[in-house]
Design a protein around this motif. Structure first.
Motif, PDB file in Angstrom:
ATOM      1  N   LEU A  17       0.830  -1.199   0.000  1.00  0.00           N
ATOM      2  CA  LEU A  17       0.000   0.000   0.000  1.00  0.00           C
ATOM      3  C   LEU A  17       0.858   1.240   0.000  1.00  0.00           C
ATOM      4  O   LEU A  17       2.044   1.201   0.249  1.00  0.00           O
ATOM      5  CB  LEU A  17      -0.891   0.030   1.230  1.00  0.00           C
ATOM      6  N   LYS A  20       0.175   7.451   2.942  1.00  0.00           N
ATOM      7  CA  LYS A  20      -0.009   8.889   2.757  1.00  0.00           C
ATOM      8  C   LYS A  20       0.886   9.478   1.680  1.00  0.00           C
ATOM      9  O   LYS A  20       0.836  10.666   1.418  1.00  0.00           O
ATOM     10  CB  LYS A  20       0.333   9.616   4.056  1.00  0.00           C
ATOM     11  N   GLU A  63      -7.794   5.666  -6.920  1.00  0.00           N
ATOM     12  CA  GLU A  63      -8.248   7.050  -6.735  1.00  0.00           C
ATOM     13  C   GLU A  63      -9.471   7.370  -7.576  1.00  0.00           C
ATOM     14  O   GLU A  63      -9.500   7.045  -8.764  1.00  0.00           O
ATOM     15  CB  GLU A  63      -7.155   8.037  -7.161  1.00  0.00           C
ATOM     16  N   ASP A  91     -18.387   9.037   0.124  1.00  0.00           N
ATOM     17  CA  ASP A  91     -18.510   7.581   0.228  1.00  0.00           C
ATOM     18  C   ASP A  91     -18.399   6.933  -1.153  1.00  0.00           C
ATOM     19  O   ASP A  91     -17.714   5.911  -1.319  1.00  0.00           O
ATOM     20  CB  ASP A  91     -19.854   7.242   0.883  1.00  0.00           C
ATOM     21  N   SER A  92     -19.033   7.535  -2.148  1.00  0.00           N
ATOM     22  CA  SER A  92     -18.921   6.968  -3.501  1.00  0.00           C
ATOM     23  C   SER A  92     -17.497   7.084  -4.027  1.00  0.00           C
ATOM     24  O   SER A  92     -16.983   6.155  -4.668  1.00  0.00           O
ATOM     25  CB  SER A  92     -19.896   7.661  -4.463  1.00  0.00           C
ATOM     26  N   TYR A  96     -15.538   3.635  -4.802  1.00  0.00           N
ATOM     27  CA  TYR A  96     -15.075   3.333  -6.158  1.00  0.00           C
ATOM     28  C   TYR A  96     -13.553   3.339  -6.255  1.00  0.00           C
ATOM     29  O   TYR A  96     -12.977   2.616  -7.067  1.00  0.00           O
ATOM     30  CB  TYR A  96     -15.725   4.274  -7.176  1.00  0.00           C
ATOM     31  N   ARG A 129     -12.581  13.624  -3.270  1.00  0.00           N
ATOM     32  CA  ARG A 129     -11.479  12.781  -3.756  1.00  0.00           C
ATOM     33  C   ARG A 129     -11.274  11.641  -2.779  1.00  0.00           C
ATOM     34  O   ARG A 129     -10.954  11.864  -1.616  1.00  0.00           O
ATOM     35  CB  ARG A 129     -10.200  13.598  -3.881  1.00  0.00           C
ATOM     36  N   GLY A 130     -11.457  10.428  -3.290  1.00  0.00           N
ATOM     37  CA  GLY A 130     -11.263   9.235  -2.477  1.00  0.00           C
ATOM     38  C   GLY A 130     -10.021   8.501  -2.932  1.00  0.00           C
ATOM     39  O   GLY A 130      -9.689   8.505  -4.124  1.00  0.00           O
ATOM     40  N   ARG A 131      -9.326   7.893  -1.994  1.00  0.00           N
ATOM     41  CA  ARG A 131      -8.109   7.148  -2.349  1.00  0.00           C
ATOM     42  C   ARG A 131      -7.981   5.943  -1.422  1.00  0.00           C
ATOM     43  O   ARG A 131      -8.458   5.976  -0.280  1.00  0.00           O
ATOM     44  CB  ARG A 131      -6.878   8.036  -2.234  1.00  0.00           C
ATOM     45  N   THR A 133      -6.087   3.668   1.056  1.00  0.00           N
ATOM     46  CA  THR A 133      -4.990   3.727   2.016  1.00  0.00           C
ATOM     47  C   THR A 133      -4.347   2.349   2.137  1.00  0.00           C
ATOM     48  O   THR A 133      -3.133   2.217   2.256  1.00  0.00           O
ATOM     49  CB  THR A 133      -5.536   4.143   3.401  1.00  0.00           C
ATOM     50  N   ARG A 134      -5.187   1.319   2.121  1.00  0.00           N
ATOM     51  CA  ARG A 134      -4.728  -0.044   2.388  1.00  0.00           C
ATOM     52  C   ARG A 134      -5.627  -1.011   1.658  1.00  0.00           C
ATOM     53  O   ARG A 134      -6.751  -1.279   2.107  1.00  0.00           O
ATOM     54  CB  ARG A 134      -4.846  -0.270   3.899  1.00  0.00           C
ATOM     55  N   VAL A 141      -9.148  -0.213   3.206  1.00  0.00           N
ATOM     56  CA  VAL A 141      -9.276   1.029   3.959  1.00  0.00           C
ATOM     57  C   VAL A 141      -9.038   2.194   3.003  1.00  0.00           C
ATOM     58  O   VAL A 141      -8.083   2.170   2.219  1.00  0.00           O
ATOM     59  CB  VAL A 141      -8.290   1.075   5.138  1.00  0.00           C
ATOM     60  N   ASP A 145     -11.398  13.276   0.893  1.00  0.00           N
ATOM     61  CA  ASP A 145     -11.606  14.661   1.298  1.00  0.00           C
ATOM     62  C   ASP A 145     -12.592  15.310   0.342  1.00  0.00           C
ATOM     63  O   ASP A 145     -12.636  14.974  -0.835  1.00  0.00           O
ATOM     64  CB  ASP A 145     -10.279  15.438   1.228  1.00  0.00           C
TER      65      ASP A 145
ATOM     66  N   HIS B  82     -28.764   5.013  -0.885  1.00  0.00           N
ATOM     67  CA  HIS B  82     -27.328   5.316  -0.754  1.00  0.00           C
ATOM     68  C   HIS B  82     -26.974   5.655   0.693  1.00  0.00           C
ATOM     69  O   HIS B  82     -27.744   6.307   1.396  1.00  0.00           O
ATOM     70  CB  HIS B  82     -26.985   6.494  -1.665  1.00  0.00           C
TER      71      HIS B  82
ATOM     72  N   MET D   1      -3.555  15.127  -7.981  1.00  0.00           N
ATOM     73  CA  MET D   1      -4.303  15.696  -6.870  1.00  0.00           C
ATOM     74  C   MET D   1      -3.526  16.872  -6.287  1.00  0.00           C
ATOM     75  O   MET D   1      -2.754  16.723  -5.345  1.00  0.00           O
ATOM     76  CB  MET D   1      -4.495  14.610  -5.801  1.00  0.00           C
ATOM     77  N   ASN D 116      -8.264   2.826  12.329  1.00  0.00           N
ATOM     78  CA  ASN D 116      -8.261   1.627  11.493  1.00  0.00           C
ATOM     79  C   ASN D 116      -6.945   0.906  11.689  1.00  0.00           C
ATOM     80  O   ASN D 116      -5.879   1.519  11.578  1.00  0.00           O
ATOM     81  CB  ASN D 116      -8.414   1.971  10.004  1.00  0.00           C
ATOM     82  N   LEU D 118      -4.307  -1.606  10.298  1.00  0.00           N
ATOM     83  CA  LEU D 118      -3.948  -1.951   8.924  1.00  0.00           C
ATOM     84  C   LEU D 118      -3.133  -3.226   8.805  1.00  0.00           C
ATOM     85  O   LEU D 118      -3.234  -3.948   7.821  1.00  0.00           O
ATOM     86  CB  LEU D 118      -3.168  -0.783   8.298  1.00  0.00           C
TER      87      LEU D 118
END
Lengths: 175, 175, 175, 175
Positions: A17, A20, A63, A91-92, A96, A129-131, A133-134, A141, A145, B82, D1, D116, D118
Motif C-alpha cells: 500500500l 499517505k 483514486e 462515500d462513492s 469506487y 477525492r477518495g483514495r 490507504t490499504r 481502507v 476529502d 445510498h 491531486m 483503522n 492496517l
C-alpha cells in the motif's frame, strides 16, 4: 516525515500500500485492464448521483474524484450543503477508489465510515477525492476529502476514513 | 447489565446523562419550553429533507425521529438507498436531538460522525432515530439508528455515533 | 422507541441481531458450547491485560465485561486513565463479545473502532462492557461502554462503536 | 491531486490549515515560542508513556512523533502489540500535535478518535506520527499513523482520525 518503504503484508494476503505518500500511489496495480469502465458503469447506476447532480471526473488506480455543483435544494438549515450529501459523494469516491483495485467479479460495499466536517460546505462546487490507504483481499481502507471550489480556490470541507469490503459470489450482487 | 446511576460531571459543567438506559432518558431537561417548535422550524429550513422526502415524526427531550419513504432515485448501484442519504437523516436526527437540550439561542453543528452500515437499505420506508448520549455545554455526543420498515417490521440498517457542537454568538448562525 | 422485530439478513448470511434492545439479546446463539472457555483462554494470552491489571469479569453470548483498577502509572497528564488504556479494555471487551458468536475455529481481529470520551477516567475502577450489535459471517459490529466506579456509582467514561472480523484458515492465527 | 490553496475560515475564527499537503504544513504558526517545552513537559506527566516505554522523538508546529519499542508484555492474544497501546501513542501524538498550535494557557483533551488497524503490530519498534489537519479555536482535527519499524523499513500499522478540544479557564486543568 519521510515516506516509508512498504512491504507486503504477511497476515492476510494484502497487496502493498502507499499510505499517505503520493508518490508511492503509483504502486497500486489494478487486477484487470478495464477497471475504469466498470467503475464508471457502476457509478452510472447510482441514481442518487444523478439526483444530486454529481458526476465522476476522474478514475485512476486507487483514486476516484466526484464533483457536484452547489445546490440550494440540498442544504441544511444554515444554507450549506447537508453533511449527508457531502458524505454521499465522499462515500462513492472512496468506495469506487477501492473498487478500482478489486477483482473484476467483485462488488464493493461500505462497511463503515467516519467523517469530520471541517468548514461550512458552500462554494461553486464540491469536489470529493477518495483514495485507497490499504487495499486488501477482503477489507480495503480508504481516505477521502471534500473541497469547496470558489474562484478557483479549493477549501477543505470534510475528511473521511472508511472501510470497504469486497463481495464475491453473491447472487445478483455485482458492480 | 444494569443501568448506572448517573452523577453530574465535574469537569465541564455537563448535565446528567442517560447513556444507554432508556428509563434514565427522562432525566433530560430542556432549557426552555418551546424546544420542539424551534427544532421543527430549523428542520423545515433543511431543504434537502424536502428534496429527499423526509419528515420529522417525533421530537422529545434528547430524542428525534425522522422518516423517509424508499425512493428509487436515491439509490446506489445495487438499488438500496445510498449510504449518504441514510447518513443525512441520521445526522439530522442526531443533531436535532442534541439541539433539544441546548440553550434557546444556540445553533448546532456536526463536528463528526461515524456510521456502520448493517444491512442493505431497502424496504417501504427508512426511520432514523437520534438520541443524546452525553449532553454538554459545548460538545454533545449522540447515537442514532436507521431502521427499514417492511410489512410493519423494522430491521436495523445503520448505526451512528456522533459529536455535535453548540455555537452561540456567531453572527447569522442560529437555529 | 419500541424494539424492532428482527429478520435474518438476506444479503450476507448474517444471523439475526438484537441491536439496542436488551431483551432481544437473548436471541444470540453461540455456535458451540464451550465459547466461554475459549474466550477466557484467549484473554489470558493478552499479556497487556495482565500488565494493566485487567480481568474478565463476565462472558455471555454476545457480551463481555472487563474490569481494571485505577492506577496512577496508567494516566495521562491530568491524572486520568489514558484514553489508550480505556480503549484497550473496551476493544478487548468488544472483540471477545464478537468472538462468543463466531465458529469454534475462528480468530477475531479488530478492523477499526471509534471512541468518544465522555468524562475524565477517574474512580476506583473502570468497567468495560462490550456487546454485539450485529453479528455476521465475516464482519461483526460491536458497541461498548466504559464506566468509572466510585462509591458503588457508575459513571460513563467512554463509548465505542467497532468493527470486528472473523478469520479462519489463517496459519497460526487462532483464538 | 494538486494542493489546494487555503483561505481562512469565516465560520469560527479558525486559522488556515494545511490539510493533506505536506508543503503547506509550514503554514502552521504556533502562538508562543516555547510550545515545544510545554508539550514535552506535559508528555512527561503522562505516566502511562513511561510505563509502556514510549518517548517523544519529535515536536514541531502541528506535528508530534512518539516511539516505543516492541514489548511482549503489551501484546494481544496473537503476540502483536494490543490495539489499545497503539491507540495510546497515536492519541498522544495527535493530542500533542494539536497542543502545539493552541494558546499557552490552553489544555488539550481528546473528544473522540477513530482508528483503522492496517497490519499486525509487530517489529522492533512502533512509531506514531500525529499531525494537525484543521486547527481551530475550540476544535482541532488531527490525523496520525503508526508504523512498525523492522530492519530500517517502516510498515503502516494503524491510522487515526481524531477530534481534540482546547480547554481554557478550567480550574486545575492545564497542560
Amino acid at each position: 516525515m519521510a515516506c516509508s518503504r512498504i512491504e507486503s503484508s504477511d497476515l492476510d494476503n494484502l497487496r502493498p500500500l502507499s499510505a499517505k505518500c503520493k508518490n508511492e500511489m503509483t504502486n497500486f496495480q489494478p487486477q484487470y485492464p478495464d477497471f475504469e469502465e466498470k467503475v464508471r458503469q457502476s457509478f452510472a447506476r447510482q441514481t442518487v448521483m444523478n439526483t444530486i447532480g454529481a458526476r465522476m471526473t476522474r478514475v485512476a488506480a486507487g483514486e476516484v474524484e466526484i464533483e457536484m455543483p452547489f445546490r440550494d435544494d440540498l442544504s441544511q438549515q444554515h444554507g450549506f450543503i447537508h453533511a449527508g450529501i457531502i458524505t454521499a459523494i465522499l462515500d462513492s469516491a472512496c468506495g469506487y477508489a477501492a473498487l478500482t483495485l478489486m477483482p473484476e467479479d467483485a462488488a464493493v460495499l461500505t462497511v463503515e465510515f467516519k467523517v469530520n466536517l471541517l468548514s461550512p460546505a458552500r462554494g461553486e462546487k464540491m469536489i470529493a477525492r477518495g483514495r485507497v490507504t490499504r487495499p486488501g483481499r477482503t477489507v480495503t481502507v480508504c481516505a477521502g476529502d471534500v473541497f469547496a471550489l470558489t474562484d478557483d480556490r479549493e477549501k477543505p470541507i470534510a475528511t473521511m476514513l472508511a472501510t470497504m469490503i469486497s463481495l464475491r459470489d453473491r447472487e445478483g450482487m455485482t458492480d
